[in-house]
Enzyme design. Structure first.
Site, PDB file in Angstrom:
ATOM      1  N   GLY A 156       0.812  -1.198   0.000  1.00  0.00           N
ATOM      2  CA  GLY A 156       0.000   0.000   0.000  1.00  0.00           C
ATOM      3  C   GLY A 156       0.849   1.253   0.000  1.00  0.00           C
ATOM      4  N   LEU A 157       0.369   2.295   0.691  1.00  0.00           N
ATOM      5  CA  LEU A 157       1.044   3.588   0.767  1.00  0.00           C
ATOM      6  C   LEU A 157       1.290   4.185  -0.616  1.00  0.00           C
ATOM      7  CD1 LEU A 157       3.667   2.873   3.596  1.00  0.00           C
ATOM      8  CD2 LEU A 157       1.449   4.021   3.797  1.00  0.00           C
ATOM      9  N   CYS A 158       0.285   4.037  -1.495  1.00  0.00           N
ATOM     10  CA  CYS A 158       0.406   4.601  -2.840  1.00  0.00           C
ATOM     11  C   CYS A 158      -0.887   5.309  -3.243  1.00  0.00           C
ATOM     12  CB  CYS A 158       0.785   3.529  -3.859  1.00  0.00           C
ATOM     13  SG  CYS A 158      -0.157   1.999  -3.751  1.00  0.00           S
ATOM     14  N   GLY A 159      -1.499   5.980  -2.276  1.00  0.00           N
ATOM     15  CA  GLY A 159      -2.687   6.762  -2.566  1.00  0.00           C
ATOM     16  C   GLY A 159      -3.859   5.899  -2.978  1.00  0.00           C
ATOM     17  N   PHE A 207      -4.188   4.302  -5.738  1.00  0.00           N
ATOM     18  CA  PHE A 207      -3.763   3.410  -6.814  1.00  0.00           C
ATOM     19  C   PHE A 207      -4.530   2.086  -6.801  1.00  0.00           C
ATOM     20  CE2 PHE A 207      -1.041  -0.132  -8.144  1.00  0.00           C
ATOM     21  CZ  PHE A 207      -0.716   0.239  -9.429  1.00  0.00           C
TER      22      PHE A 207
END
Length: 286
Positions: A87-90, A92
């Site tokens: 994760g940690l990709c908005g 996406f």
């Protein structure tokens, strides 16, 4: 107002988070350059190969009727959802999940829709309420054409055997680091180009048109899937770099606000101490 120790702890916590997000941004930026170069280099080849295949398939429909161009009544659909493993990709991953659910609830309402997950996020989320027939999240460990080709062969076998009447791919197409375009592509059956039946005169075929197309179809489908995964891979790093950049900016702003609050609280504490000392001195004098 919070005490000084509490504010110092919050400043330390935010500073630590800012260092992590800044490091993740730099790592994603380094990976993005390589992934961007890879998809930029292969996209013209993949697009031209797909265009050629669709054009030739249109001219063969009446003659040979390729099994990969077999348009059936759509009752069973397989959606290949391409997400990331982390994760940690908005937005996406959530955008892919939303588009996949739109296909289930709107486009293919009332039909059997199963999923093939490429990425842990798709498997974890879609697997809660829907059937996920396979999870190929390990493909990102070594993203090569050969590894993706095996997935494409599995998809082709499922279509030819009649297990599914249609196969779609949902992925993020890379535009730039800040922009990803959600794509839903029909993988099988192959969609002939309208008005391309007469385009065969532009080519010289050796040994024959049918033999060439039958060899070209599997290669083109493998390339199409590989391009989709490559696009998604580059988009992931672009989305993560952008998300971590925003997170770093927000952490910097919050840290500055906390420092200002800390200085005000410290100044107020010093002022109170001075007032207490002055008050005590005056009491002694009296």
């Amino acid at each position: 107002m919070a005490n000084l120790k509490e504010i110092r702890n919050r400043i330390a916590s935010v500073s630590s988070t800012m260092q992590i997000t800044s490091a993740m941004k730099m790592v994603s930026a380094a990976k993005l350059k390589k992934a961007q170069d890879a998809i930029t280099a292969m996209r013209p080849y993949a697009d031209k190969l797909t265009e050629l295949l669709q054009s030739l398939s249109a001219s063969l429909d009446a003659d040979s009727g390729s099994t990969f161009s077999d348009n059936r009544v759509v009752n069973k659909v397989l959606v290949v959802a391409i997400t990331s493993n982390r994760g940690l990709c908005g937005a996406f991953n959530s955008n892919i999940i939303k588009q996949s659910m739109h296909l289930v609830e709107e486009t293919y309402a009332g039909k059997q829709v199963d999923f093939m997950a490429i990425g842990k996020k798709a498997n974890d989320i879609l697997g809660k309420n829907h059937t996920v027939i396979a999870n190929h999240s390990g493909v990102y460990d070594e993203l090569t054409f050969e590894n993706v080709a095996m997935i494409a062969e599995d998809l082709m076998e499922r279509f030819v055997s009649g297990e599914y009447d249609r196969i779609d791919i949902v992925y993020n197409k890379f535009k730039n680091a800040a922009t990803q375009i959600i794509m839903t592509e029909q993988f099988l059956p192959i969609v002939p180009v309208e008005g391309a039946e007469g385009s065969g005169g532009d080519y010289i075929f050796e040994p024959s048109k049918i033999e060439i197309v039958e060899q070209l179809i599997p290669k083109s489908l493998k390339t199409q899937l590989y391009k989709g995964i490559r696009d998604s891979f580059a988009s992931e790093h672009g989305a993560r770099m952008t998300a971590m950049h925003k997170a770093t900016d927000n952490a910097t702003e919050l840290r500055d606000q906390l420092k200002l609050t800390y200085n005000k609280a410290r100044q107020a504490a010093i002022t109170n101490e001075i007032l207490e000392i002055v008050g005590g001195a005056e009491a002694l004098n009296n």
